[in-house]
Enzyme design. Sequence first.
Site, PDB file in Angstrom:
ATOM      1  N   ARG A 183      -0.104 -22.650 -12.292  1.00  0.00           N
ATOM      2  CA  ARG A 183      -0.594 -22.925 -13.640  1.00  0.00           C
ATOM      3  C   ARG A 183      -1.846 -22.122 -13.977  1.00  0.00           C
ATOM      4  O   ARG A 183      -1.902 -21.455 -15.015  1.00  0.00           O
ATOM      5  CB  ARG A 183      -0.889 -24.422 -13.814  1.00  0.00           C
ATOM      6  N   THR A 211       7.116 -19.386 -11.746  1.00  0.00           N
ATOM      7  CA  THR A 211       7.824 -20.656 -11.892  1.00  0.00           C
ATOM      8  C   THR A 211       7.211 -21.557 -12.959  1.00  0.00           C
ATOM      9  O   THR A 211       7.756 -22.601 -13.272  1.00  0.00           O
ATOM     10  CB  THR A 211       7.896 -21.397 -10.534  1.00  0.00           C
ATOM     11  N   GLU A 253       0.067 -26.220  -7.523  1.00  0.00           N
ATOM     12  CA  GLU A 253      -0.110 -26.402  -8.963  1.00  0.00           C
ATOM     13  C   GLU A 253      -1.213 -25.501  -9.514  1.00  0.00           C
ATOM     14  O   GLU A 253      -1.086 -24.933 -10.613  1.00  0.00           O
ATOM     15  CB  GLU A 253      -0.425 -27.863  -9.293  1.00  0.00           C
ATOM     16  N   ASP A 263      12.848 -26.320  -4.530  1.00  0.00           N
ATOM     17  CA  ASP A 263      13.338 -25.445  -5.595  1.00  0.00           C
ATOM     18  C   ASP A 263      12.737 -24.041  -5.663  1.00  0.00           C
ATOM     19  O   ASP A 263      13.429 -23.030  -5.485  1.00  0.00           O
ATOM     20  CB  ASP A 263      13.160 -26.144  -6.949  1.00  0.00           C
ATOM     21  N   GLU A 294      13.364 -26.806 -17.258  1.00  0.00           N
ATOM     22  CA  GLU A 294      14.291 -26.052 -16.402  1.00  0.00           C
ATOM     23  C   GLU A 294      15.623 -25.717 -17.085  1.00  0.00           C
ATOM     24  O   GLU A 294      16.137 -24.597 -16.945  1.00  0.00           O
ATOM     25  CB  GLU A 294      14.548 -26.824 -15.098  1.00  0.00           C
TER      26      GLU A 294
END
Length: 570
Positions: free
Chosen positions: A189, A534, A185, A317, A450
Site C-alpha cells: 500500500r 497486488t 501491507e 494468493d 479481485e
Amino acid sequence: MGKTRSSSSSSPSLPLRWWRRTLVLVFIGFVAVTFIVWDRITLTRDHTVEVLRLNEELIDLQNLLEDLKAYLRDLGLSIQLSDRVSEPAKESIGQDDPTNFRRREQVKDAMIHAWSSYEKYAWGQDELQPQTKNGIDTFGGLGATIVDCLDTLFIMGLDEQFQRAREWVANSLDFNKNYEASVFETTIRVLGGLLSAYDLSGDKVFLEKAQDIADRLLPAWNTPSGIPYNRINLAYGNANNPGWTGGNSVLADSGTEQLEFIALSQRTRDPKYQKKVENVIKELGRTFPLDGLLPVYINPHTGATSSSIYTFGAMGDSFYEYLLKAWIQGNKTEAVKHYREMWETSMEGLKSLIRRTTPSSFAYICEKNGRFLSDKMDELACFAPGMLALASYDYGPGEAEKYLSLAEELAWTCYNFYQSTPMKLAGENYFFSAGQDMSVDTSWNILRPETIESLFYLWRITGNKTYQEWGWNIFQAFEKNSRIETGYVGHKNVNTGIKDNMMQSFFLAETLKYLYLLFSPPSVIPLDEWVFNTEAHPFRIVTRHDHEENFGALGQQKPQVLTKTRPNWI
C-alpha cells in the site's frame, strides 16, 4: 493543395528559399498540433470530440507536408522528417466510445465522492469510518488512504486532489512511529503507492519517501534463512511474527515484496533492496515442489515449510501472482526466466485443484490440507482468472487457449459470487457442496477488487465487451448498496444488507481504479509498459539483463504515457 502544386510546377524559377521557409513553417505547425493532440490525450483524456477535431487538423497538415515533400523530391532534394501520429493517440481516438466515456465518468464521480468524504472527515488518518464520520488509524497513522490513492487520482486526471495529497505526503507523512507495522501491507500500500506516484509524475518527493519507508522495513529480512518476519516496529526496527502463526512467516506476506523492492533498487540504483527480496525466491526455490504449491507457513529460521493449508486465497494468493509479475517487470528476459518457470510449475498445481459443480459446472479452486481437498474458494482467489489471462499469450497456441479458457471459466464463477446474492454483492468466501452450485460461507463484503481486476485483464486481452458489462453490473451494485452520503461502506452480511462502518483504502486504490481502466482505452496504462502490484499500483517495466544488476542502464525506457514530466531515471 493540388492547385498550389500545379502553380509551382509551372514556375520552376521560383526561389527555393521561399519553399524552405514555407516547409519550416508547416513543419513547426505540424509539430505544434502534434503536441496539442498529445497534450489533450494525456491531460484531458475525456474530451474525445476535441481530440477528434484536432486529429483532423493534424491529418490535413500531414497531407500538406506530404505535398511539400513530393515537390522537393521533384526538385531533386530530400528531407527526413517524422510525420507519424503517436500510437497512443491513435489507440485513444480509435478505441474509446460514448458508452465507455459515460461509464468512466460515473466511476470518476464515485472516486470524487469517496475521496471528498475522506478529505472532509478523516484527512491524514488511515481510513474513513463513513457512518460515524471519523477517521481511524488502521495502519499506524501513515495516511494509508492518501498514499494508496495517489495514482488513482493521477490516472483519473483529478489534479487538484492529487496536488493536495502530494503536499500532505511532502509535509506531513512521517514514518518515525513507535508502531508495529505489517511488512506486507505497508509494502503493497505505502511503498507501492509512493513508487507508482513517482513513476507516473516524476516527482522526487515520492521516491524519497519510498526509500525512507523501505529502509525501515528492511531489517525484517535479517533472519537466518532470509525469509522475512511479517511485522516490524517502524521506529526501532524490531521484527517478529504474530503469535497466531506459531512463530512462522506467512507465504503471501513473505513472497509479495519483490515488485516493490526491485523497483526501488532500479530507481535509486541501490541493489540492497532487490537482493533482500530475491534471496527469498532463491530460498524457496531450493526445495520447490514438483507441483509448485507451497503451504502458507514458512519457518523464518530454517526456511522450511510448516504443515498448513495450500491455497490461492488468503495467505497464499499474491505469492503466485508475483512469480508471474516479477517476470513481466523484468520484461521477460533470461535474467528473470526463473520466475516464469516457477510460476508455470505452480500452475500445474493450480490445475490439480480445479473442480466443477453440478448442475451448472462452475469451475472453482479448492484448498488443500495434506492430501485432502476442501471445496471452498475465497473471493480473494478471484485474482487468478486475471493472472491466467495475463500469462496466456506467452504460451504456444494450444496451451494459451487452455489457460485463457480456464481464466474465463473462473471469471464466470467469480461474477456469480456477486450475482448469486440478493444484493448482487459477493461474500468473502463460498462453499461448493455436492449437487449444489455455490453457497455463501463468510457473508461479509468489504468492497474487494479481485473480481473487477480479473475482468479488467480479460477485457484488455480478449477485447470481449462482456467483461465490461459484468464490471458495470458490479459497479451498479456498489452504487445501489454501498454508497451513502458520507462515502462508501461494506456489508456485514450480503444476505441481510446490514452495513459496516469502514471505507477500505483499497476500494479507492484498487476497485475504483480497475473499474475506471475497464472503461478506458488500452493506451491508458498499457500492459506492455506497466505492471500492477497486488494493490493495483502500476510500475514501469524495466528490462533486466542476465548477469547484470541493471541499476545504471535505465536510460532507454519508453516515454511516459500520462505525463509530460519524466522521472530522471528513465
